[in-house]
Scaffold this active site. Structure first.
Site, PDB file in Angstrom:
ATOM      1  N   GLU A  57       0.829  -1.202   0.000  1.00 17.92           N
ATOM      2  CA  GLU A  57       0.000   0.000   0.000  1.00 17.92           C
ATOM      3  C   GLU A  57       0.869   1.260   0.000  1.00 17.92           C
ATOM      4  OE1 GLU A  57      -3.569   1.847   2.856  1.00 17.92           O
ATOM      5  OE2 GLU A  57      -2.418   0.102   3.502  1.00 17.92           O
ATOM      6  N   LYS A 129      -9.777   1.643  -1.863  1.00 20.08           N
ATOM      7  CA  LYS A 129     -10.070   1.130  -0.518  1.00 20.08           C
ATOM      8  C   LYS A 129     -11.504   1.475  -0.111  1.00 20.08           C
ATOM      9  CE  LYS A 129      -7.490   1.063   3.879  1.00 20.08           C
ATOM     10  NZ  LYS A 129      -6.293   1.685   4.523  1.00 20.08           N
ATOM     11  N   CYS A 161      -5.495  -3.452   2.795  1.00 20.71           N
ATOM     12  CA  CYS A 161      -5.229  -3.333   4.223  1.00 20.71           C
ATOM     13  C   CYS A 161      -6.482  -3.609   5.071  1.00 20.71           C
ATOM     14  CB  CYS A 161      -4.622  -1.966   4.508  1.00 20.71           C
ATOM     15  SG  CYS A 161      -3.727  -1.865   6.092  1.00 20.71           S
TER      16      CYS A 161
END
Length: 288
Positions: A57, A129, A161
């Site tokens: 990321e 995300k 994540c």
């Protein structure tokens, strides 16, 4: 036509291939240094026969959750220096590349987005995300789309994540046909987070009978410390390969898509779902 609620998929038939996860300790906000490090790792992975190379990321800037505005200030478009460089490398080396960056939209807003490049340097698309964390919630635009990329390496989905904490994210991708879930992350290493990382990834693999390939930052970046432990989980949740906490390294593993079809024929969790009941989830919220 299948009965309502029945899961149906068409499996990929590509041969097994090598995936490479680049576990990095980036230099915070030093794009040039991070791109040099990423290039060195891409070249090494390609020389070892990797067909898909995944970066963590915000690999080009590093990540510090206490300094999101500073990262936003260096957000890039699809025509920015990071993706131009990564596209050139993907084409030169003949590898697919997962390239996560802070992305500046045409309206000036910023998303935490991971782009997928094919082995000709073509930008296939990206995933933003959907579950921002910490200050991201206030400052970034969250994604609302769940693309699955149909490639010669199989059907690839992406989450980023904190998304790994939410089984709905990977389930949506699995129901859209994803066979491999790529998870670039800047997952912190304090508290019980390292254990949480391991459990989440194994569960997402087993929940959906898919490979999970999760690539994390390692060691200190800015004011934060990251858990490392990049890993590849099998379609039944086995941790096949993993890294240490602080090491900068490339993790290699084999993706065998034939195993997914075998596991999904044996284990019927996807076909035994009862979607007709799932409206009760929303109903419970409405009744609060």
């Amino acid at each position: 036509r299948p009965a309502k609620g029945v899961y149906v998929t068409v499996y990929s038939t590509s041969p097994p291939y090598t995936i490479a996860l680049v576990q990095m300790i980036p230099s915070f906000l030093d794009r040039e240094a991070n791109l040099r490090k990423a290039e060195q790792n891409l070249r090494q992975a390609a020389a070892r026969g990797a067909k898909l190379v995944c970066l963590p990321e915000s690999f080009n800037l590093g990540y510090d959750g206490t300094r999101i505005p500073d990262m936003m200030a260096q957000a890039e478009t699809e025509d920015g220096p990071t993706l131009i460089h990564m596209r050139s490398l993907a084409k030169e080396l003949g590898v697919y590349v997962l390239s996560p960056i802070f992305f500046r939209r045409s309206d000036g807003g910023v998303e935490n987005r991971a782009f997928l490049l094919d082995d000709q340097g073509t930008l296939l698309g990206g995933y933003s995300k959907t579950h921002p964390v910490g200050e991201e919630r206030r400052l970034l635009h969250r994604g609302t789309e769940y693309p699955v990329f149909d490639t010669k390496l199989g059907k690839l989905g992406i989450s980023i994540c904190y998304d790994a904490c939410f089984p709905e994210t990977s389930r949506i991708l699995a129901l859209k046909g994803a066979e491999v879930l790529l998870v670039p992350a800047a997952w912190r290493g304090n508290f019980y987070f390292k254990e949480w990382w391991d459990i989440n990834l194994s569960c997402r693999a087993l929940d959906n009978l898919m490979y999970v390939a999760a690539v994390n930052m390692a060691g200190p970046t800015g004011e934060q410390y990251f858990a490392g432990k990049s890993q590849i989980c099998s379609p039944i949740g086995e941790r096949l390969h993993t890294c240490g906490v602080e090491e900068e390294t490339i993790l290699y593993g084999e993706i065998d898509l034939a195993r997914i079809s075998k596991e999904r024929e044996f284990n019927t969790v996807l076909t035994d779902r009862h979607p007709e009941d799932y409206g009760k989830l929303l109903q419970a919220l409405e009744e609060e």
